[in-house]
Design a protein around this motif. Sequence first.
Motif, PDB file in Angstrom:
ATOM      1  N   ALA A 207      20.982  91.117  22.794  1.00 12.23           N
ATOM      2  CA  ALA A 207      20.872  90.478  21.484  1.00 12.23           C
ATOM      3  C   ALA A 207      21.633  89.164  21.413  1.00 12.23           C
ATOM      4  CB  ALA A 207      21.385  91.428  20.402  1.00 12.23           C
ATOM      5  N   HIS A 208      22.626  89.013  22.252  1.00  9.72           N
ATOM      6  CA  HIS A 208      23.437  87.788  22.238  1.00  9.72           C
ATOM      7  C   HIS A 208      23.265  86.971  23.515  1.00  9.72           C
ATOM      8  CE1 HIS A 208      25.349  90.384  19.244  1.00  9.72           C
ATOM      9  NE2 HIS A 208      25.772  89.263  18.658  1.00  9.72           N
ATOM     10  N   GLY A 209      22.225  87.234  24.273  1.00 11.52           N
ATOM     11  CA  GLY A 209      22.001  86.539  25.531  1.00 11.52           C
ATOM     12  C   GLY A 209      21.333  85.184  25.344  1.00 11.52           C
ATOM     13  N   SER A 210      21.158  84.510  26.453  1.00  9.60           N
ATOM     14  CA  SER A 210      20.586  83.166  26.419  1.00  9.60           C
ATOM     15  C   SER A 210      19.065  83.169  26.313  1.00  9.60           C
ATOM     16  CB  SER A 210      21.020  82.404  27.681  1.00  9.60           C
ATOM     17  OG  SER A 210      20.587  83.107  28.848  1.00  9.60           O
ATOM     18  N   ASP A 211      18.428  84.291  26.660  1.00 15.59           N
ATOM     19  CA  ASP A 211      16.970  84.375  26.562  1.00 15.59           C
ATOM     20  C   ASP A 211      16.623  84.610  25.093  1.00 15.59           C
ATOM     21  OD1 ASP A 211      14.292  85.226  26.494  1.00 15.59           O
ATOM     22  OD2 ASP A 211      14.404  85.962  28.564  1.00 15.59           O
ATOM     23  N   GLU A 212      16.128  83.576  24.419  1.00 17.32           N
ATOM     24  CA  GLU A 212      15.906  83.659  22.975  1.00 17.32           C
ATOM     25  C   GLU A 212      14.872  84.728  22.606  1.00 17.32           C
ATOM     26  OE1 GLU A 212      14.938  79.849  21.458  1.00 17.32           O
ATOM     27  OE2 GLU A 212      16.896  78.961  21.939  1.00 17.32           O
ATOM     28  N   ASP A 213      13.786  84.812  23.368  1.00 19.22           N
ATOM     29  CA  ASP A 213      12.753  85.804  23.055  1.00 19.22           C
ATOM     30  C   ASP A 213      13.298  87.223  23.196  1.00 19.22           C
ATOM     31  OD1 ASP A 213      10.948  83.807  22.571  1.00 19.22           O
ATOM     32  OD2 ASP A 213      10.065  83.855  24.589  1.00 19.22           O
TER      33      ASP A 213
ATOM     34  N   ALA B  70      26.808 102.790  27.435  1.00 13.91           N
ATOM     35  CA  ALA B  70      26.234 101.794  28.339  1.00 13.91           C
ATOM     36  C   ALA B  70      24.985 101.160  27.735  1.00 13.91           C
ATOM     37  CB  ALA B  70      25.902 102.450  29.677  1.00 13.91           C
ATOM     38  N   GLN B  71      24.161 101.975  27.091  1.00 11.81           N
ATOM     39  CA  GLN B  71      22.949 101.452  26.462  1.00 11.81           C
ATOM     40  C   GLN B  71      23.311 100.542  25.286  1.00 11.81           C
ATOM     41  OE1 GLN B  71      21.135 105.252  25.613  1.00 11.81           O
ATOM     42  NE2 GLN B  71      19.651 105.040  27.293  1.00 11.81           N
ATOM     43  N   ALA B  72      24.339 100.944  24.522  1.00 10.26           N
ATOM     44  CA  ALA B  72      24.771 100.116  23.398  1.00 10.26           C
ATOM     45  C   ALA B  72      25.281  98.763  23.872  1.00 10.26           C
ATOM     46  CB  ALA B  72      25.849 100.852  22.603  1.00 10.26           C
ATOM     47  N   LEU B  73      26.036  98.758  24.964  1.00 11.59           N
ATOM     48  CA  LEU B  73      26.558  97.506  25.515  1.00 11.59           C
ATOM     49  C   LEU B  73      25.422  96.617  26.016  1.00 11.59           C
ATOM     50  CD1 LEU B  73      29.011  95.804  26.307  1.00 11.59           C
ATOM     51  CD2 LEU B  73      29.081  97.048  28.488  1.00 11.59           C
ATOM     52  N   ARG B  74      24.445  97.230  26.672  1.00 14.05           N
ATOM     53  CA  ARG B  74      23.310  96.467  27.178  1.00 14.05           C
ATOM     54  C   ARG B  74      22.515  95.867  26.022  1.00 14.05           C
ATOM     55  NH1 ARG B  74      20.895 100.291  29.455  1.00 14.05           N
ATOM     56  NH2 ARG B  74      22.118 100.188  31.384  1.00 14.05           N
ATOM     57  N   SER B  75      22.347  96.640  24.952  1.00 11.34           N
ATOM     58  CA  SER B  75      21.614  96.143  23.793  1.00 11.34           C
ATOM     59  C   SER B  75      22.333  94.965  23.156  1.00 11.34           C
ATOM     60  CB  SER B  75      21.447  97.276  22.764  1.00 11.34           C
ATOM     61  OG  SER B  75      20.899  96.797  21.563  1.00 11.34           O
ATOM     62  N   TRP B  76      23.677  95.065  23.054  1.00  8.77           N
ATOM     63  CA  TRP B  76      24.460  93.957  22.470  1.00  8.77           C
ATOM     64  C   TRP B  76      24.325  92.711  23.340  1.00  8.77           C
ATOM     65  CZ3 TRP B  76      28.260  90.645  23.914  1.00  8.77           C
ATOM     66  CH2 TRP B  76      28.920  89.951  22.903  1.00  8.77           C
ATOM     67  N   ALA B  77      24.390  92.910  24.637  1.00  2.00           N
ATOM     68  CA  ALA B  77      24.293  91.768  25.551  1.00  2.00           C
ATOM     69  C   ALA B  77      22.930  91.091  25.442  1.00  2.00           C
ATOM     70  CB  ALA B  77      24.538  92.233  26.979  1.00  2.00           C
TER      71      ALA B  77
ATOM     72  N   GLN C 201      17.589  92.027  18.753  1.00  2.10           N
ATOM     73  CA  GLN C 201      18.188  91.989  17.424  1.00  2.10           C
ATOM     74  C   GLN C 201      17.352  92.768  16.414  1.00  2.10           C
ATOM     75  OE1 GLN C 201      18.652  87.836  16.578  1.00  2.10           O
ATOM     76  NE2 GLN C 201      20.185  87.509  18.202  1.00  2.10           N
ATOM     77  N   ALA C 202      16.013  92.634  16.507  1.00  2.00           N
ATOM     78  CA  ALA C 202      15.129  93.367  15.589  1.00  2.00           C
ATOM     79  C   ALA C 202      15.264  94.870  15.803  1.00  2.00           C
ATOM     80  CB  ALA C 202      13.683  92.918  15.802  1.00  2.00           C
ATOM     81  N   ALA C 203      15.344  95.297  17.075  1.00  2.42           N
ATOM     82  CA  ALA C 203      15.482  96.719  17.384  1.00  2.42           C
ATOM     83  C   ALA C 203      16.813  97.254  16.879  1.00  2.42           C
ATOM     84  CB  ALA C 203      15.359  96.940  18.889  1.00  2.42           C
ATOM     85  N   ARG C 204      17.876  96.444  17.037  1.00  3.33           N
ATOM     86  CA  ARG C 204      19.200  96.871  16.572  1.00  3.33           C
ATOM     87  C   ARG C 204      19.242  96.984  15.053  1.00  3.33           C
ATOM     88  NH1 ARG C 204      23.686  96.313  19.829  1.00  3.33           N
ATOM     89  NH2 ARG C 204      24.946  95.405  18.152  1.00  3.33           N
ATOM     90  N   GLU C 205      18.582  96.057  14.369  1.00  2.02           N
ATOM     91  CA  GLU C 205      18.546  96.096  12.905  1.00  2.02           C
ATOM     92  C   GLU C 205      17.750  97.307  12.413  1.00  2.02           C
ATOM     93  OE1 GLU C 205      19.144  95.070   8.908  1.00  2.02           O
ATOM     94  OE2 GLU C 205      20.204  94.622  10.783  1.00  2.02           O
ATOM     95  N   LYS C 206      16.636  97.558  13.083  1.00  4.84           N
ATOM     96  CA  LYS C 206      15.829  98.720  12.705  1.00  4.84           C
ATOM     97  C   LYS C 206      16.612 100.015  12.890  1.00  4.84           C
ATOM     98  CE  LYS C 206      11.452 101.050  13.757  1.00  4.84           C
ATOM     99  NZ  LYS C 206      10.226 101.024  14.602  1.00  4.84           N
ATOM    100  N   ASN C 207      17.339 100.104  13.995  1.00  5.78           N
ATOM    101  CA  ASN C 207      18.136 101.297  14.249  1.00  5.78           C
ATOM    102  C   ASN C 207      19.279 101.423  13.244  1.00  5.78           C
ATOM    103  OD1 ASN C 207      18.912 103.580  16.169  1.00  5.78           O
ATOM    104  ND2 ASN C 207      20.791 102.367  16.177  1.00  5.78           N
ATOM    105  N   ARG C 208      19.902 100.256  12.876  1.00  4.81           N
ATOM    106  CA  ARG C 208      20.993 100.303  11.905  1.00  4.81           C
ATOM    107  C   ARG C 208      20.521 100.844  10.561  1.00  4.81           C
ATOM    108  NH1 ARG C 208      22.936  97.878   7.700  1.00  4.81           N
ATOM    109  NH2 ARG C 208      21.119  96.491   7.574  1.00  4.81           N
TER     110      ARG C 208
END
Length: 815
Positions: free
Chosen positions: A324-330, A315-322, A336-343
Amino acid sequence: MSHVGVPRGTVRKRRSLALLTTGVLTIPVLAGCSSGGEETARGVPQDIAPAARETVADGSTATWAVDALPATFNAFQADADSATTRITGALLPTLFPMDRTGQPKLNPDYLESAKVIEREPRQVVLYKLNQQAVWSDGREIGAPDFVAQWRALRGKDSAFWTARNSGYERIEKIERGADDLQVRVTFSKPYADWRSLFSPLYPKEITGSPDAFNDGARTALKTTAGPFVLKSMSKSEGTVTLARNPRWWGDKAKLDTLVFRAVAAKDRTQALSDGTVDIADIDAASAGRITLARRDRGSNGQPLNHGPGSEITPAQALRSWAQAHGSDEDEAEIAQAAREKNRKAVVAYATEQKALRDFAVRKSLEPAYTQLALNGESGPLADDRVRRAVARALDRQELAQTVLGPLGLPAKPLGSHLALAGQPGYKDGSGALGEQNTKEAQALLADAGWTRGGAAEPPKDTKAGSEAEKKGGKDDEAEAEKKTAGEAEEDKDAKSEKTEKSEKTDKDGKKAEEDSTEDSADSAAERKKADQDSEDSAASRDEGLYIVGDDNKPGAPAPATVGSASAVHVLAPARTAAAQGTVLLRQAGVLGEGGAVAATDKQPGGAAGAYAPVGTAAPAPAAAKGQLGKDGKTLTLRFVLPSGPGSQSLRSVGDKIAAMLEKIGVGTEITKVPDESYFKDHIASGAYDLALYSWPATAYPATDGRPIYAKPEPATDGSLLVEQNYTRVGTDHIDQLFDKAAGELDEKAARELMKQADARIWAAAGSIPLFQRPQLVAVDKKLANVGAFGFAAPRYQDIGFKTRQAAGSPADRKK
């Protein structure tokens, strides 16, 4: 494993330099005088992947992690450390190294024989040297080397900067024997631990003059006599490199080169995974990662279920993806930065885990033990009843299980200060103090005057046997500074009347005139307030916990002045202390035929006893009734612990001890201090009440144990000369037993004297052994004859790879 500096003395220091604990702590039933016997004490075997020399390949390089580059290669100087001991072991003669049972064993590479040939009128030891033994410059090892080392270490020439001279001061003369291969040593008085001498043995070129001794062996050893020679030391790279000794007459070293690299404890896992080191002492967390790496070998590329990202739910992974690809640019940019750091963290961790599969964890018990030290110089712990109460509140089995159980090592409390399980002479002497017993501990505190509601009472006349006049807390120190000359005169008058009074002043310097007595009609409101103040003692511990160096330290004690003059005050025993003292001292064999206590065994706070007198009422459980107090003060002890990242196990033990003491109404103020200052600024200076640190094992307890348990002596400036007795607790009788054992040439009789000394050390309750420290060593799986050595000294010439590596290169696992 990394250790927080080793306790060292200014005059004599223990032979094995290893460990004040951090990372790996690195850390009985009354029956006569003991609850165990030598025949039942078995040590844990070493774990070194033993292999016959013919199965080990010649050549290649192995790299061994050490905490830091050695400050000196002279093992007899004050700043010699564990790296000094490790490296010189491969370079210099050790005549009697310890074997797997912790006994000194003759080294045939250097000696054909060594024995006592005369006892009267003087003890004479005759060494017969191996006729092939030579220094790396080709000169024979002989009597001139023995003579030069004796003169440097005997303590008569202050130009030699030495840290210890134990045993050398007993030598009367050294002579050449019947030929150049014989060395005859005559002692001025008997010395049982003569095997401890001349190890390591330095060439006369180093020990022959103060300049060479003080400076010549600090950064270089031009002349050696081991399987390796010192090739180079690079401070910039943090390495010491050894090479095969071409003049070595023994078994040829399997490795071409042996490199010691300085690697901090926190960097060990990374160093192992990137191929920087092949051998490293590690903590439990690193050992766990290696175990997981080997378990995951057959995962077929599946994501790891541990490490970075493993705690993220679907659920957390899905929320993070959403996000990162949402309409709120900020918000998307942050996600996206958090996901890249975790990757990146996941990839790095997986890479490290793959490399760690090439290692095995060798484990045993280290030749060292962790103790709880109780500072008996001043404060509540100057009363031996309080020290015994603290000791008897401890569930040592639970503490041992906390550290050793998860590692699959035998979790048994240590029963001796002077030997470890498996060593000859080990016997559980903890029965001299008594087993864990909460009610007895509470009764001891009650007899010492610490009661529920005592913190709310105003100061009252101090009866003999109490400790109110001792320097113990912050208030005492402040009040001592405010004391007026008139009050001092009144103290003198009171003493002449054989009545001890505790005089206090308020913040304005006004003297409290009232003589208080036990008031059974104390107001219910005051008692209720005292109970309420200490109701949640767990929360109190949290509030009183701080890290030295941080701001806003709640409950911070007044800083102690290092090296300040402080005299030990002697307390007369309370009237009821005699009964409990008699019980314990008879158990420890201290009483004479008529039941009299030897004068040399009398201690501050009363005779050394473990049980409260019959009829003494134990205070109500602390959890229900609140913290104990006396004369308006709560019974709170300063508990100092290291704050370093490798000290988590030690802090866990400290937390458990604090909880155990809470049950008997004793509070603790836990102070976490930096590792580098833990020993020097707190343990050695006495700025603590409770502390955890370790002592290494020894094959020579009469020599090495005496400075640790010797009775402190007053100096001319009023301070104490403690040698290495950082608990400041000791008796004349203990000293006499050590002295007698040191001169007893009958080995069995000497061991019996050490058991008697151990019983009295237990009874004094200044040092409480908890457990033998775990020894965890990560080793390249292809290496043989190296790992967790236990008691035994390494045979460096046998260490090597089972599978041939490229000559001159380490096991390179870099990606």
